[in-house]
Design a protein around this motif. Structure first.
Motif, PDB file in Angstrom:
ATOM      1  N   ILE A 397       0.844  -1.189   0.000  1.00 14.95           N
ATOM      2  CA  ILE A 397       0.000   0.000   0.000  1.00 14.95           C
ATOM      3  C   ILE A 397       0.878   1.237   0.000  1.00 14.95           C
ATOM      4  CG2 ILE A 397      -1.765   1.294   1.254  1.00 14.95           C
ATOM      5  CD1 ILE A 397      -1.461  -2.311   2.122  1.00 14.95           C
ATOM      6  N   ASN A 398       0.734   2.069  -1.015  1.00 11.70           N
ATOM      7  CA  ASN A 398       1.401   3.367  -1.069  1.00 11.70           C
ATOM      8  C   ASN A 398       0.414   4.430  -0.609  1.00 11.70           C
ATOM      9  OD1 ASN A 398       3.733   2.220  -2.155  1.00 11.70           O
ATOM     10  ND2 ASN A 398       2.973   2.426  -4.254  1.00 11.70           N
ATOM     11  N   GLN A 410      -2.948   5.765  -2.126  1.00 16.06           N
ATOM     12  CA  GLN A 410      -2.716   6.187  -3.500  1.00 16.06           C
ATOM     13  C   GLN A 410      -2.753   4.994  -4.452  1.00 16.06           C
ATOM     14  OE1 GLN A 410      -2.039   9.868  -4.071  1.00 16.06           O
ATOM     15  NE2 GLN A 410      -3.248   9.344  -2.269  1.00 16.06           N
ATOM     16  N   GLU A 411      -2.109   3.902  -4.039  1.00 11.41           N
ATOM     17  CA  GLU A 411      -2.077   2.677  -4.833  1.00 11.41           C
ATOM     18  C   GLU A 411      -2.051   1.493  -3.877  1.00 11.41           C
ATOM     19  OE1 GLU A 411       0.696   3.997  -8.611  1.00 11.41           O
ATOM     20  OE2 GLU A 411       1.658   3.522  -6.686  1.00 11.41           O
ATOM     21  N   ILE A 412      -2.703   0.417  -4.287  1.00  9.71           N
ATOM     22  CA  ILE A 412      -2.657  -0.804  -3.496  1.00  9.71           C
ATOM     23  C   ILE A 412      -2.462  -1.981  -4.457  1.00  9.71           C
ATOM     24  CG2 ILE A 412      -5.193  -0.868  -3.423  1.00  9.71           C
ATOM     25  CD1 ILE A 412      -4.925  -2.287  -0.694  1.00  9.71           C
ATOM     26  N   TYR A 413      -1.387  -2.739  -4.214  1.00 11.88           N
ATOM     27  CA  TYR A 413      -0.994  -3.802  -5.126  1.00 11.88           C
ATOM     28  C   TYR A 413      -1.196  -5.176  -4.500  1.00 11.88           C
ATOM     29  CZ  TYR A 413       1.212  -0.383  -8.194  1.00 11.88           C
ATOM     30  OH  TYR A 413       1.448   0.662  -9.050  1.00 11.88           O
ATOM     31  N   LYS A 417      -0.125  -6.506  -9.834  1.00  8.43           N
ATOM     32  CA  LYS A 417      -1.197  -5.646 -10.347  1.00  8.43           C
ATOM     33  C   LYS A 417      -1.876  -4.880  -9.215  1.00  8.43           C
ATOM     34  CE  LYS A 417      -2.306  -8.751 -14.215  1.00  8.43           C
ATOM     35  NZ  LYS A 417      -3.374  -9.546 -14.884  1.00  8.43           N
ATOM     36  N   GLN A 418      -2.464  -3.743  -9.572  1.00  6.69           N
ATOM     37  CA  GLN A 418      -3.249  -3.002  -8.599  1.00  6.69           C
ATOM     38  C   GLN A 418      -4.496  -3.800  -8.232  1.00  6.69           C
ATOM     39  OE1 GLN A 418      -3.828   1.146  -8.549  1.00  6.69           O
ATOM     40  NE2 GLN A 418      -2.193   1.603 -10.014  1.00  6.69           N
ATOM     41  N   ASN A 420      -7.996  -5.087  -7.667  1.00  4.52           N
ATOM     42  CA  ASN A 420      -9.253  -4.866  -8.382  1.00  4.52           C
ATOM     43  C   ASN A 420     -10.384  -4.704  -7.363  1.00  4.52           C
ATOM     44  OD1 ASN A 420     -11.605  -4.970  -9.886  1.00  4.52           O
ATOM     45  ND2 ASN A 420     -10.998  -6.764 -11.079  1.00  4.52           N
TER      46      ASN A 420
END
Length: 475
Positions: A397-398, A410-413, A417-418, A420
């Motif tokens: 998690i960014n 901001q982004e969660i991988y 992949k990010q 869904n």
């Protein structure tokens, strides 16, 4: 006159000396500190020098290690009564339910205070304050228990109770004590350091605030308006000693020392006997070697935890899932690089809950984490309701902690992949603090508990090394 205030908070059941995490300008390192026998020596030394001494416990006392959890808090009663505190407050002390807490308090030779804990009929569950006479000085002590007991902990902690933050009630009790000719007012609070700072900016009349819950090591007192605030780390690794100079019933000066409970302190013989009796049934657990770790494991970082990395990898291993969650607990002393014993595993998660699984959508995971980030980093201190950031494994998690509610991630991988938001993921977890009961589908409790899960994992991975699959990262 000189008034000595001795203070201990957030011991979390650590009766003996233990590893504690320390820092220098480059590294983290561990050192053996703490233990009630050393604490007893320190307290007796202060009391022998000055009879005008008061001793307080900031709570998180009845819970945190196997001997305490297995006895529902009763194991530590002889230790506390031997030290003879003036008062305490609580948080995890409610873990066995209100009735058991009443039972524990009936065996103590001092009270637990709380102006903010109510029964269903609106009456107070605890005594709100005490007054103490020292020479010609009248001292009032007001207690506030943790305001999150009925909000973020399992429901059995607060069955039949309602807990507030105490801010609305406090001015009335201050006025009552002032009308009763009290000269000095001490607030004993388990709301947390940010919360106490906020409270003292809004409410006048508190001379001393003994803060707890957030495990801050305050090497110097913090002054808020006319209030002196101290907090003393955790696990009994430190003891606070505040000396107040009193003239004409007013505080005219103060000195403070955060005393490290180190190996240079000789253990008190009487307390050693008491602790030995308590711990004797648990010797086999202490000596049962399970595996080893290639790095020191601890949970002292706000964002990520090497200790919970072990727990969550074990939870994934026994459940066959790729994502796992647990609460951001603060308690639990470090496990130094080297051997891991069964006692260490119980110190990681002393209540030893079962491993559970549940189906969550990607959006539910995002929403759950955003709620937790708000509870950790809210700009309003009174909305900060947690320990550290929720621990997870299998995601990256960014985030930006300065962003508004609901927009920190901001982004969660998941993998490469990010995540869904519409995809359904079977995840594993421990306790409702890991995944709240109000989200997800197909929630199932497994037959295996957390300590057994870590034991099985370490048999398969006898030399544990931390991986980086559970990183929360600031961007």
């Amino acid at each position: 006159m000189e008034l000595n205030i001795i203070y201990l908070n957030d011991v979390h059941g650590y009766l003996e000396p233990h590893n504690e995490l320390f820092y220098n300008n480059r590294d983290e390192f561990t050192e053996s500190v703490g233990g009630y026998s050393r604490i007893s020596t320190l307290i007796k030394g202060i009391r022998q020098k000055d009879s005008t001494s008061l001793l307080f416990d900031g709570g998180d006392t009845f819970h945190g290690t196997l001997p305490l959890v297995s006895s529902k808090g009763e194991a530590i009663i002889p230790v506390l009564n031997e030290l003879y505190f003036n008062a305490m407050v609580g948080h995890w002390d409610f873990a066995y339910g209100p009735e058991q807490l009443k039972n524990l308090l009936s065996k103590l030779n001092f009270p637990m205070l709380g102006i903010n804990v109510y029964n269903e009929d609106g009456s107070l569950f605890l005594q709100p304050f005490i007054t103490i006479q020292k020479e010609n000085l009248k001292i009032g002590v007001i207690g506030i228990c943790s305001n999150i007991i009925d909000k973020t902990t399992p429901s059995e902690f607060s069955e039949g109770l309602k807990i507030t933050d105490g801010i609305d009630e406090l001015p009335g009790y201050i006025k009552q004590l002032k009308n009763d000719q009290v000269d000095i007012i001490i607030l004993l609070s388990h709301n947390g350091f940010p919360q106490d700072m906020h409270l003292l900016k809004k409410v006048a009349g508190i001379d001393i605030c003994l803060s707890a819950h957030t495990h801050n090591r305050l090497y110097e007192p913090v002054l808020v308006n006319k209030s002196i605030v101290i907090q003393c780390g955790c696990h009994g690794s430190f003891l606070g000693h505040l000396k107040l100079k009193i003239e004409d019933k007013l505080i005219t000066g103060h000195q403070y020392e955060l005393l490290k409970v180190g190996s240079h302190i000789s253990p008190d013989a009487e307390m050693e006997k008491i602790i030995h009796t308590i711990l004797q049934p648990f010797e086999s657990v202490k000596n049962n070697l399970i595996g080893s770790t290639e790095v020191t494991l601890h949970r002292y970082n706000t964002m990520n935890s090497s200790m919970d990395n072990l727990l969550l990898n074990a939870v994934k291993y026994v459940s066959g899932t790729e994502i796992s969650f647990s609460n951001g607990w603060r308690y639990g002393v470090p496990i130094e690089k080297g051997n891991i014993t069964e006692e260490d595993l119980f110190n990681i998660i002393p209540m030893n809950p079962p491993v559970s699984t549940v189906d969550l959508t990607g959006q539910e995971i995002i929403d759950m984490l955003e709620e937790n980030l708000e509870r950790t980093f809210s700009s309003d201190p009174m909305k900060q309701m947690g320990g550290y950031v929720k621990r997870c494994s299998g995601l990256r998690i960014n985030l930006r902690i300065e962003n508004p509610v609901g927009h920190r991630i901001q982004e969660i991988y998941f993998g490469e992949k990010q995540l869904n938001p519409k995809e359904i993921f079977k995840v594993s977890f421990v306790t409702s603090q890991g995944v709240p009961k109000n989200i997800g589908k197909n929630r199932k409790v497994m037959d295996i508990k957390a300590v057994e899960a870590m034991t099985e994992f370490l048999k398969a991975h006898p030399k544990f090394d931390v991986n980086d699959d559970n990183l929360f990262a600031l961007v």
